[in-house]
Design an enzyme around this catalytic site. Structure first.
Site, short mmCIF file in Angstrom:
data_model
loop_
_atom_site.label_atom_id
_atom_site.label_comp_id
_atom_site.label_asym_id
_atom_site.label_seq_id
_atom_site.Cartn_x
_atom_site.Cartn_y
_atom_site.Cartn_z
N LYS A 249 15.59 83.65 35.46
CA LYS A 249 15.71 82.82 36.66
C LYS A 249 15.72 83.72 37.90
CE LYS A 249 18.56 79.09 34.67
NZ LYS A 249 17.68 77.92 34.87
N ARG A 323 18.07 72.78 24.87
CA ARG A 323 17.56 71.86 23.84
C ARG A 323 17.46 72.57 22.48
NH1 ARG A 323 12.33 70.72 27.39
NH2 ARG A 323 13.89 71.20 28.99
N1 BES Z 1 20.55 75.17 32.59
C1 BES Z 1 19.27 74.80 33.07
C2 BES Z 1 19.24 73.46 33.80
C3 BES Z 1 20.04 73.36 35.08
C4 BES Z 1 19.40 73.46 36.29
C5 BES Z 1 21.39 73.07 35.05
C6 BES Z 1 20.13 73.31 37.46
C7 BES Z 1 22.11 72.94 36.20
C8 BES Z 1 21.48 73.05 37.41
C9 BES Z 1 18.28 74.72 31.92
O1 BES Z 1 18.54 75.52 30.82
C10 BES Z 1 16.97 75.15 32.48
O2 BES Z 1 16.89 76.28 32.85
N2 BES Z 1 16.03 74.24 32.58
C11 BES Z 1 14.78 74.55 33.17
C12 BES Z 1 13.70 74.30 32.16
C13 BES Z 1 12.36 74.76 32.65
C14 BES Z 1 12.26 76.24 32.57
C15 BES Z 1 11.30 74.20 31.76
C16 BES Z 1 14.61 73.62 34.36
O3 BES Z 1 14.89 72.44 34.24
O4 BES Z 1 14.24 74.10 35.42
ZN ZN Z 2 17.75 77.50 31.04
#
Ligand code: BES
Ligand code: ZN
Ligand code: ZN
Length: 474
Positions: A249, A323
């Protein structure tokens, strides 16, 4: 220590008082003198909803609650007003307060909002917060509410704990420790070796980039007087820190990712409140936990993972790790032959973008239960909104190399994540995406900055209604 709810004694003189006035019904008897009655009437004309009178060593706060078309919105308005009253108490440095109210429902909503507002996380401050609300005197003591709110505070604490202080093992120890204090609440923690022998490929692959082992915690509450035979099983995402893994990230997304175990905090706090209040229901909470990091042996996009039940999954983006670990939790739930399975997770940015910080996202195939949960969410003020769950949304998950991909296209990401998870459950299923509501960068009414514990109260009301329904049917 959380503020204690105590019974108000009519003879005792309290130096700080809050009058919560239902202006829709007669409130003459509530106020101790005519001056105050006149004052409230004139403030009402000016459309005031809160004001205070301060003398040398006394404060009176008046909260005016007018009729609203929707009674549940009125209760939530009352909880939120309590946050303003809390700020007044704090600025006046009163550590106890007595509530006076002419409507018992409003009183308990206000009490709830007031205590929820008093949360503060100062564990890592050298200079601790000096002000503390110690006692709230109300027309009835409310041990059930006290236990529920203590569980919410506990969930907030878990979320606020920084990642170096809370590995998957530390988190599991917190769960064990909590359960050991409640008679009849059982816990079992699987370590990496046990997780390997269970073949939890999803949890193990996310864990590969980490130097800390994963854990899988089982919390179960099975009282003799339970209204259900088959349990309700909750599965909570316990990613203690989400760097994104190899799909690292960027700045702006990392800062709040200690909150990625909020689902686990919600399900464990819920079972804590249920057990503390001795509710007659069979309920289980399952918590797969790990951090997600780009370590030397981290899983990578294009990997194919064999999951616990044997399904193969093509990895597209290592940041879609939630997931992967939940899928194994869902597969494990099958051994209970559950009446209903509910997953709770900070799963997608899409849920946060689509619904903001005040509404969490619900979906699933247990249609009636989704309706009931929605109703419970309105009652608690922790609102959810159901999104569609048609098969169309699963189409993007087809893989060329494995049984299924773990990620769909760029759109409707919260729903395709839920559709992915649905592959791992054969029981009636609800999925809750709490990504937007779990962590606040600035406070909102009675929800503090940091971990909010949002979802615990909505699920608690849902469970209470579920029990009532079963009891009245039998
Ligand atoms: N933990 C994140 C989702 C999240 C985002 C939680 C903002 C709390 C606040 C999750 O594991 C994630 O990173 N999701 C990504 C998936 C993408 C890379 C396909 C997302 O939703 O951006
Ligand atoms: Zn994630
Ligand atoms: Zn995550």
């Amino acid at each position: 220590m959380i503020a204690q709810i105590k019974i108000k004694e009519e003879e005792k003189i309290y130096k700080s008082k809050i009058y919560i006035i239902d202006t829709d019904i007669d409130f003459t008897a509530l106020l101790d003198n005519n001056d105050n009655y006149g004052l409230v009437q004139s403030e009402l004309k000016r459309k005031s909803t809160i004001f205070s009178l301060r003398s040398i060593d006394e404060v009176k706060i008046f909260v005016l609650i007018e009729k609203k078309d929707d009674e549940l919105i009125r209760l939530e308005f009352t909880r939120r007003k309590a946050a303003e009253a809390y700020a007044l108490l704090k600025s006046n440095n009163f550590d106890e307060v007595a509530l006076y109210c002419n409507n018992s429902e409003l009183e308990s909503a206000f009490l709830e909002g007031l205590i929820l507002s008093s949360y503060n996380f100062d564990k890592f401050k050298t200079e601790k917060e000096k002000y503390k609300l110690k006692s709230v005197y109300s027309s009835q003591s409310d041990a059930e509410l006290q236990n529920l709110l203590s569980a919410v505070f506990w969930a907030r604490d878990l979320v606020n704990e920084p990642p170096a202080h809370q590995t998957a093992m530390d988190l599991a120890k917190e769960f064990e420790n909590m359960s050991s204090k409640i008679d009849g609440l059982d816990s079992e923690v699987f370590n990496k070796v046990q997780i390997e022998s269970l073949r939890m490929g999803g949890l193990l692959s996310v864990n590969r980039g980490s130097v800390q082992g994963p854990t899988f915690t089982v919390l179960s509450w099975n009282p003799e007087n339970a209204v259900n035979e088959k349990p309700i099983v909750l599965v909570g995402k316990g990613v203690v820190y989400d760097t994104g893994g190899i799909n690292l990230k960027p700045t702006g997304y990392l800062e709040t990712m200690k909150s990625d175990m909020s689902g686990s905090a919600v399900v464990s706090a819920l079972i804590r409140a249920v057990a503390d209040n001795k509710l007659p229901i069979n309920i289980v909470a399952l918590i797969p936990a790990t951090d997600n990091r780009p370590g030397k042996d981290a899983y990578v996009p294009s990997d194919v993972i064999t999951m616990m039940g044997g399904k193969t999954v093509e990895v597209i983006n290592t940041d879609a790790e939630g997931r992967m670990i939940l899928a194994d939790g869902l597969t494990y739930s099958e051994k209970y032959d559950p009446e209903l399975v509910i997953s709770v997770a900070t799963l997608t940015g899409a849920a946060a973008r689509g619904f903001g910080t005040k509404v969490f996202v619900s979906m699933g195939n247990a249609k009636e239960e989704l309706q009931n949960l929605h109703q419970a969410s309105l009652v608690s003020g922790e609102r959810c909104w159901e999104v569609p769950f048609w098969e169309d949304f699963a189409e993007e998950l087809k893989s060329n190399i494995a049984d299924i991909k773990h990620l769909g296209g760029v759109n409707a990401g919260a729903i395709s994540a839920g559709k992915f998870l649905e592959n791992f459950v054969s029981s009636p299923y609800i999925h809750l995406d709490i990504a937007g509501v779990s962590f606040l960068e600035k406070p909102e009414e009675y929800r503090p900055v940091g971990g909010t514990g949002t979802g615990v109260r909505a699920l608690y009301v849902y469970i209470k209604n579920y029990i009532n329904e079963k009891q009245s049917a039998s």
